[in-house]
Design a protein around this motif. Sequence first.
Motif, mmCIF file in Angstrom:
data_model
loop_
_atom_site.group_PDB
_atom_site.id
_atom_site.type_symbol
_atom_site.label_atom_id
_atom_site.label_comp_id
_atom_site.label_asym_id
_atom_site.label_seq_id
_atom_site.Cartn_x
_atom_site.Cartn_y
_atom_site.Cartn_z
ATOM 1 N N ILE A 29 0.703 -1.157 0.051
ATOM 2 C CA ILE A 29 -0.008 0.132 0.074
ATOM 3 C C ILE A 29 0.892 1.401 0.004
ATOM 4 C CG2 ILE A 29 -1.584 1.255 1.451
ATOM 5 C CD1 ILE A 29 -2.889 -1.280 2.044
ATOM 6 N N THR A 30 1.945 1.207 0.820
ATOM 7 C CA THR A 30 2.962 2.371 0.995
ATOM 8 C C THR A 30 4.012 2.326 -0.150
ATOM 9 O OG1 THR A 30 4.031 1.277 2.611
ATOM 10 C CG2 THR A 30 2.152 2.643 3.134
ATOM 11 N N ILE A 64 -8.216 -9.897 0.432
ATOM 12 C CA ILE A 64 -8.242 -8.740 -0.428
ATOM 13 C C ILE A 64 -9.161 -8.112 -0.871
ATOM 14 C CG2 ILE A 64 -7.502 -8.059 -2.859
ATOM 15 C CD1 ILE A 64 -5.130 -9.823 -2.742
ATOM 16 N N ASP A 65 -9.466 -6.731 -0.573
ATOM 17 C CA ASP A 65 -10.653 -6.184 -0.881
ATOM 18 C C ASP A 65 -10.596 -5.384 -2.344
ATOM 19 O OD1 ASP A 65 -12.106 -2.885 -0.883
ATOM 20 O OD2 ASP A 65 -12.990 -4.326 0.543
ATOM 21 N N PHE A 100 -7.074 -4.154 -5.715
ATOM 22 C CA PHE A 100 -6.683 -4.690 -7.093
ATOM 23 C C PHE A 100 -6.213 -3.373 -7.755
ATOM 24 C CE2 PHE A 100 -9.410 -8.374 -6.066
ATOM 25 C CZ PHE A 100 -8.263 -9.370 -6.232
ATOM 26 N N ASN A 101 -6.580 -2.149 -7.217
ATOM 27 C CA ASN A 101 -5.945 -1.096 -7.849
ATOM 28 C C ASN A 101 -4.391 -0.886 -7.825
ATOM 29 O OD1 ASN A 101 -8.219 -0.274 -9.197
ATOM 30 N ND2 ASN A 101 -8.902 0.781 -7.182
ATOM 31 N N LYS A 117 -2.869 -5.786 -9.510
ATOM 32 C CA LYS A 117 -3.599 -5.859 -10.745
ATOM 33 C C LYS A 117 -3.811 -6.836 -11.610
ATOM 34 C CE LYS A 117 -3.308 -0.643 -11.785
ATOM 35 N NZ LYS A 117 -3.030 0.537 -12.711
ATOM 36 N N LYS A 118 -2.550 -7.880 -11.839
ATOM 37 C CA LYS A 118 -2.818 -9.059 -12.564
ATOM 38 C C LYS A 118 -3.698 -10.056 -11.997
ATOM 39 C CE LYS A 118 1.455 -11.044 -11.132
ATOM 40 N NZ LYS A 118 2.752 -11.619 -11.706
ATOM 41 N N PHE A 119 -3.919 -9.947 -10.782
ATOM 42 C CA PHE A 119 -4.587 -11.075 -10.023
ATOM 43 C C PHE A 119 -6.245 -10.674 -9.881
ATOM 44 C CE2 PHE A 119 -0.420 -11.100 -8.203
ATOM 45 C CZ PHE A 119 0.053 -12.630 -8.286
ATOM 46 N N ASN A 120 -6.757 -9.527 -10.503
ATOM 47 C CA ASN A 120 -8.051 -9.170 -10.414
ATOM 48 C C ASN A 120 -8.937 -9.976 -11.274
ATOM 49 O OD1 ASN A 120 -10.376 -8.110 -10.532
ATOM 50 N ND2 ASN A 120 -9.724 -5.764 -10.855
ATOM 51 N N PRO A 121 -9.788 -10.862 -10.555
ATOM 52 C CA PRO A 121 -10.695 -11.565 -11.191
ATOM 53 C C PRO A 121 -11.592 -11.151 -12.165
ATOM 54 C CG PRO A 121 -11.508 -11.579 -8.931
ATOM 55 C CD PRO A 121 -10.176 -10.702 -9.164
ATOM 56 N N ASN A 122 -12.106 -9.770 -11.770
ATOM 57 C CA ASN A 122 -12.837 -8.988 -12.461
ATOM 58 C C ASN A 122 -12.301 -7.739 -13.046
ATOM 59 O OD1 ASN A 122 -15.143 -10.938 -12.187
ATOM 60 N ND2 ASN A 122 -15.094 -10.281 -9.955
ATOM 61 N N PRO A 123 -11.424 -7.856 -14.010
ATOM 62 C CA PRO A 123 -10.531 -6.701 -14.409
ATOM 63 C C PRO A 123 -11.624 -5.664 -15.301
ATOM 64 C CG PRO A 123 -9.879 -8.343 -15.805
ATOM 65 C CD PRO A 123 -10.755 -8.970 -14.739
#
Length: 304
Positions: free
Chosen positions: A68-69, A153-154, A158-159, A164-170
């Motif tokens: 996050i940081t 993960i919230d 995914f932003n 990002k590449k793990f986002n199931p709903n890009p």
Amino acid sequence: MNFEELEKRTEVLAKVVVCIADLYHDGNLDAGQKGLLETLIGAGIWYLPSGKELFTGKISKNALEKIITDPKVKLVEEHGFPRKVAGKSLFCDHLEDLKLDYTKLQNLYLNKMGRYNLVLKEENNKLKKFQKTNTFISEEEAYKSAGIELVSIDESHFNLPQLKKFNPNPPAKSTKVKKEKKGITTKTIPRSISKQKKTIVDEVQNITFGQTVQLKKGKNDSQTYVIFMKYIIDNFSNKLYHVDILSKFIKDNPIDESFGRAVYYKRIVGHNDWYFSTYFDTAAKYSNMKKIADGLKFNLELVD
């Protein structure tokens, strides 16, 4: 993930396990020799296709706080079920199942042996001593012993660059639009729709209104059904979770329990990371197509 390749590789790996099981259980082998066979099978599992479909959706709390940081922090895909342990488990816990059905290994891989969490490199190193075949009890115990807390993960996470590449709903890719002389913006019409019956498409909601969508029939009813379902996935992917009739027939998991025996009979078709069953009789296939077309408010016309 290449599910066709996964099916082929898990089948041959299951056959290998069954073929050498007698050797593994030979009373003359010592622990080191058995360990070698477990390692060989574990290596075979390591070479199976992977992808974001196997991500559990969990990350270590420490890793999440750091990314996050710091966008430069690197993550490790950590398999909660160690490969060598998986090899041993196939010989000892799942052998009889594999003898009856080689496809059992594919299910085990998708639901357990291939799944991974995201952790920091140093956390991955901490886990190793708790994941040996002589010490491993369970994924939960290993993480607890290593002092690693997993959190879900919230969607907003995914932003982050690392996730990002793990986002199931890009986010859906933007569709190119064409400006006409009168300043009206229209969406490109799929080639399968005749010029005389061009369908009006809502730019924001991506829902086809009113008129007729023409699709060319396949060589048989099953092929026609596949053509239709792929058309729906291509044009309404951003609605698959939100429109009930779509979420009923189209899933993001190739072994979703709602598919039932279709999984066993290999009647699941994948397209752009979405999956649907063709395990219906002819009448049901046409009924499904009509229900989906009605739900999306367009008239379907199948042409030769």
